[in-house]
Design a protein around this motif. Structure first.
Motif, PDB file in Angstrom:
ATOM      1  N   ALA A   1       0.874  -1.165   0.000  1.00  0.00           N
ATOM      2  CA  ALA A   1       0.000   0.000   0.000  1.00  0.00           C
ATOM      3  C   ALA A   1       0.915   1.220   0.000  1.00  0.00           C
ATOM      4  CB  ALA A   1      -0.896   0.002   1.228  1.00  0.00           C
ATOM      5  N   VAL A   2       0.651   2.167  -0.882  1.00  0.00           N
ATOM      6  CA  VAL A   2       1.536   3.316  -1.011  1.00  0.00           C
ATOM      7  C   VAL A   2       0.794   4.627  -0.775  1.00  0.00           C
ATOM      8  CG1 VAL A   2       3.183   2.143  -2.517  1.00  0.00           C
ATOM      9  CG2 VAL A   2       1.266   3.371  -3.515  1.00  0.00           C
ATOM     10  N   ILE A   3       1.527   5.570  -0.225  1.00  0.00           N
ATOM     11  CA  ILE A   3       1.041   6.925  -0.001  1.00  0.00           C
ATOM     12  C   ILE A   3       2.041   7.859  -0.660  1.00  0.00           C
ATOM     13  CG2 ILE A   3       0.493   8.706   1.695  1.00  0.00           C
ATOM     14  CD1 ILE A   3       0.075   6.421   3.758  1.00  0.00           C
ATOM     15  N   GLY A   4       1.545   8.732  -1.515  1.00  0.00           N
ATOM     16  CA  GLY A   4       2.418   9.705  -2.169  1.00  0.00           C
ATOM     17  C   GLY A   4       1.759  11.065  -2.190  1.00  0.00           C
ATOM     18  N   THR A   5       2.496  12.040  -2.666  1.00  0.00           N
ATOM     19  CA  THR A   5       1.985  13.405  -2.734  1.00  0.00           C
ATOM     20  C   THR A   5       1.718  13.796  -4.182  1.00  0.00           C
ATOM     21  OG1 THR A   5       4.297  14.113  -2.598  1.00  0.00           O
ATOM     22  CG2 THR A   5       2.983  14.284  -0.594  1.00  0.00           C
ATOM     23  N   LYS A   6       0.802  14.741  -4.349  1.00  0.00           N
ATOM     24  CA  LYS A   6       0.400  15.213  -5.675  1.00  0.00           C
ATOM     25  C   LYS A   6       1.484  16.112  -6.255  1.00  0.00           C
ATOM     26  CE  LYS A   6      -4.540  15.055  -4.798  1.00  0.00           C
ATOM     27  NZ  LYS A   6      -5.772  15.828  -4.605  1.00  0.00           N
ATOM     28  N   VAL A   7       2.531  15.473  -6.762  1.00  0.00           N
ATOM     29  CA  VAL A   7       3.624  16.172  -7.421  1.00  0.00           C
ATOM     30  C   VAL A   7       3.925  15.424  -8.716  1.00  0.00           C
ATOM     31  CG1 VAL A   7       4.619  17.071  -5.283  1.00  0.00           C
ATOM     32  CG2 VAL A   7       5.386  14.862  -6.145  1.00  0.00           C
ATOM     33  N   ASP A   8       4.634  16.103  -9.641  1.00  0.00           N
ATOM     34  CA  ASP A   8       4.991  15.440 -10.901  1.00  0.00           C
ATOM     35  C   ASP A   8       5.646  14.102 -10.618  1.00  0.00           C
ATOM     36  OD1 ASP A   8       4.103  17.635 -12.295  1.00  0.00           O
ATOM     37  OD2 ASP A   8       6.083  18.486 -12.605  1.00  0.00           O
ATOM     38  N   GLY A   9       5.449  13.169 -11.479  1.00  0.00           N
ATOM     39  CA  GLY A   9       6.017  11.838 -11.301  1.00  0.00           C
ATOM     40  C   GLY A   9       5.084  10.965 -10.488  1.00  0.00           C
ATOM     41  N   THR A  10       4.957  11.258  -9.228  1.00  0.00           N
ATOM     42  CA  THR A  10       4.104  10.458  -8.346  1.00  0.00           C
ATOM     43  C   THR A  10       2.649  10.526  -8.795  1.00  0.00           C
ATOM     44  OG1 THR A  10       5.596  10.868  -6.496  1.00  0.00           O
ATOM     45  CG2 THR A  10       3.382  10.112  -5.951  1.00  0.00           C
ATOM     46  N   SER A  11       2.168  11.716  -9.138  1.00  0.00           N
ATOM     47  CA  SER A  11       0.762  11.845  -9.540  1.00  0.00           C
ATOM     48  C   SER A  11       0.493  11.240 -10.915  1.00  0.00           C
ATOM     49  CB  SER A  11       0.318  13.311  -9.493  1.00  0.00           C
ATOM     50  OG  SER A  11       1.080  14.088 -10.372  1.00  0.00           O
ATOM     51  N   GLU A  12       1.547  10.963 -11.670  1.00  0.00           N
ATOM     52  CA  GLU A  12       1.380  10.275 -12.952  1.00  0.00           C
ATOM     53  C   GLU A  12       1.220   8.778 -12.758  1.00  0.00           C
ATOM     54  OE1 GLU A  12       4.575  11.383 -15.574  1.00  0.00           O
ATOM     55  OE2 GLU A  12       4.381  13.478 -15.003  1.00  0.00           O
ATOM     56  N   ILE A  13       1.640   8.273 -11.620  1.00  0.00           N
ATOM     57  CA  ILE A  13       1.614   6.836 -11.349  1.00  0.00           C
ATOM     58  C   ILE A  13       0.436   6.455 -10.457  1.00  0.00           C
ATOM     59  CG2 ILE A  13       2.888   4.944 -10.261  1.00  0.00           C
ATOM     60  CD1 ILE A  13       5.461   6.568 -10.973  1.00  0.00           C
ATOM     61  N   LEU A  14       0.235   7.210  -9.391  1.00  0.00           N
ATOM     62  CA  LEU A  14      -0.807   6.874  -8.419  1.00  0.00           C
ATOM     63  C   LEU A  14      -2.170   7.431  -8.811  1.00  0.00           C
ATOM     64  CD1 LEU A  14       0.773   7.349  -4.877  1.00  0.00           C
ATOM     65  CD2 LEU A  14       0.368   5.245  -6.130  1.00  0.00           C
ATOM     66  N   ARG A  15      -3.199   6.633  -8.570  1.00  0.00           N
ATOM     67  CA  ARG A  15      -4.596   7.050  -8.702  1.00  0.00           C
ATOM     68  C   ARG A  15      -5.190   6.963  -7.308  1.00  0.00           C
ATOM     69  NH1 ARG A  15      -2.678   9.016 -12.172  1.00  0.00           N
ATOM     70  NH2 ARG A  15      -2.560   8.377 -14.327  1.00  0.00           N
ATOM     71  N   ASN A  16      -5.577   8.120  -6.767  1.00  0.00           N
ATOM     72  CA  ASN A  16      -6.053   8.189  -5.394  1.00  0.00           C
ATOM     73  C   ASN A  16      -7.219   7.232  -5.153  1.00  0.00           C
ATOM     74  OD1 ASN A  16      -5.994   9.291  -2.740  1.00  0.00           O
ATOM     75  ND2 ASN A  16      -7.805  10.473  -3.244  1.00  0.00           N
ATOM     76  N   GLU A  17      -7.087   6.468  -4.076  1.00  0.00           N
ATOM     77  CA  GLU A  17      -8.107   5.499  -3.645  1.00  0.00           C
ATOM     78  C   GLU A  17      -8.246   4.321  -4.604  1.00  0.00           C
ATOM     79  OE1 GLU A  17      -9.798   5.699  -0.710  1.00  0.00           O
ATOM     80  OE2 GLU A  17      -9.057   7.692  -0.167  1.00  0.00           O
ATOM     81  N   VAL A  18      -7.388   4.238  -5.628  1.00  0.00           N
ATOM     82  CA  VAL A  18      -7.427   3.125  -6.580  1.00  0.00           C
ATOM     83  C   VAL A  18      -6.214   2.224  -6.381  1.00  0.00           C
ATOM     84  CG1 VAL A  18      -7.433   2.459  -9.028  1.00  0.00           C
ATOM     85  CG2 VAL A  18      -8.755   4.456  -8.270  1.00  0.00           C
ATOM     86  N   ASN A  19      -5.004   2.785  -6.591  1.00  0.00           N
ATOM     87  CA  ASN A  19      -3.789   1.992  -6.404  1.00  0.00           C
ATOM     88  C   ASN A  19      -2.865   2.604  -5.357  1.00  0.00           C
ATOM     89  OD1 ASN A  19      -2.788   4.167  -7.838  1.00  0.00           O
ATOM     90  ND2 ASN A  19      -1.956   2.962  -9.518  1.00  0.00           N
ATOM     91  N   GLY A  20      -3.403   3.523  -4.577  1.00  0.00           N
ATOM     92  CA  GLY A  20      -2.649   4.165  -3.508  1.00  0.00           C
ATOM     93  C   GLY A  20      -3.413   5.366  -2.991  1.00  0.00           C
ATOM     94  N   LEU A  21      -2.793   6.077  -2.084  1.00  0.00           N
ATOM     95  CA  LEU A  21      -3.375   7.315  -1.573  1.00  0.00           C
ATOM     96  C   LEU A  21      -2.486   8.454  -2.050  1.00  0.00           C
ATOM     97  CD1 LEU A  21      -4.343   6.331   2.090  1.00  0.00           C
ATOM     98  CD2 LEU A  21      -5.758   6.265   0.020  1.00  0.00           C
ATOM     99  N   LEU A  22      -3.107   9.444  -2.683  1.00  0.00           N
ATOM    100  CA  LEU A  22      -2.394  10.578  -3.244  1.00  0.00           C
ATOM    101  C   LEU A  22      -2.818  11.827  -2.483  1.00  0.00           C
ATOM    102  CD1 LEU A  22      -0.401  11.191  -5.537  1.00  0.00           C
ATOM    103  CD2 LEU A  22      -2.365  11.547  -7.037  1.00  0.00           C
ATOM    104  N   LEU A  23      -1.870  12.444  -1.799  1.00  0.00           N
ATOM    105  CA  LEU A  23      -2.173  13.537  -0.882  1.00  0.00           C
ATOM    106  C   LEU A  23      -1.731  14.886  -1.426  1.00  0.00           C
ATOM    107  CD1 LEU A  23      -0.771  11.877   2.360  1.00  0.00           C
ATOM    108  CD2 LEU A  23      -3.071  11.671   1.407  1.00  0.00           C
ATOM    109  N   SER A  24      -2.509  15.901  -1.113  1.00  0.00           N
ATOM    110  CA  SER A  24      -2.125  17.270  -1.414  1.00  0.00           C
ATOM    111  C   SER A  24      -0.955  17.655  -0.518  1.00  0.00           C
ATOM    112  CB  SER A  24      -3.308  18.198  -1.159  1.00  0.00           C
ATOM    113  OG  SER A  24      -2.900  19.546  -1.227  1.00  0.00           O
TER     114      SER A  24
END
Length: 116
Positions: free
Chosen positions: A39-62
């Protein structure tokens, strides 16, 4: 910091992978964790936001209010094993579909075909 060659062992011991970057290129560590069904948690920045889909394959945080957002996300995943496992499986599937050697080879071939 010396180069580590035991990343798979380190990742295997974790339930959650956190990448709270303020900027990011292509986060290889994130891809490795996702490939290992973490389970992954990342931030909404270039690179990470291109890979993660919030609540789908991880949590993407502002990155706004990141301290509280990050703490809440870690606690949430710590308490919810079902969500943790679901996100980990979706993360692994995303890597397999998008970043497999076969798929990457096809994408490179398509670029070469366009150039010719």
């Amino acid at each position: 910091q010396p180069f580590r060659d035991d990343v798979p062992d380190v990742l295997a011991s974790a339930d959650i992978y956190v990448l709270p970057s303020l900027w990011e290129g292509l986060p290889i560590g994130l891809l490795e964790a996702m490939a290992m069904s973490k389970a992954v948690i990342g931030t909404k920045v270039d690179g990470t936001s291109e890979i993660l889909r919030n609540e789908v394959n991880g949590l993407l945080l502002s990155i706004d209010n990141i301290e509280d957002n990050l703490a809440n996300a870690i606690v949430r995943l710590s308490k919810d094993k079902t969500l943790r496992l679901q996100l980990g499986e979706k993360a692994r599937s995303a890597i397999k579909e998008q970043y497999s050697a076969e798929n990457m080879t096809k994408q490179i071939e398509a670029v070469y075909d366009k150039l010719l």
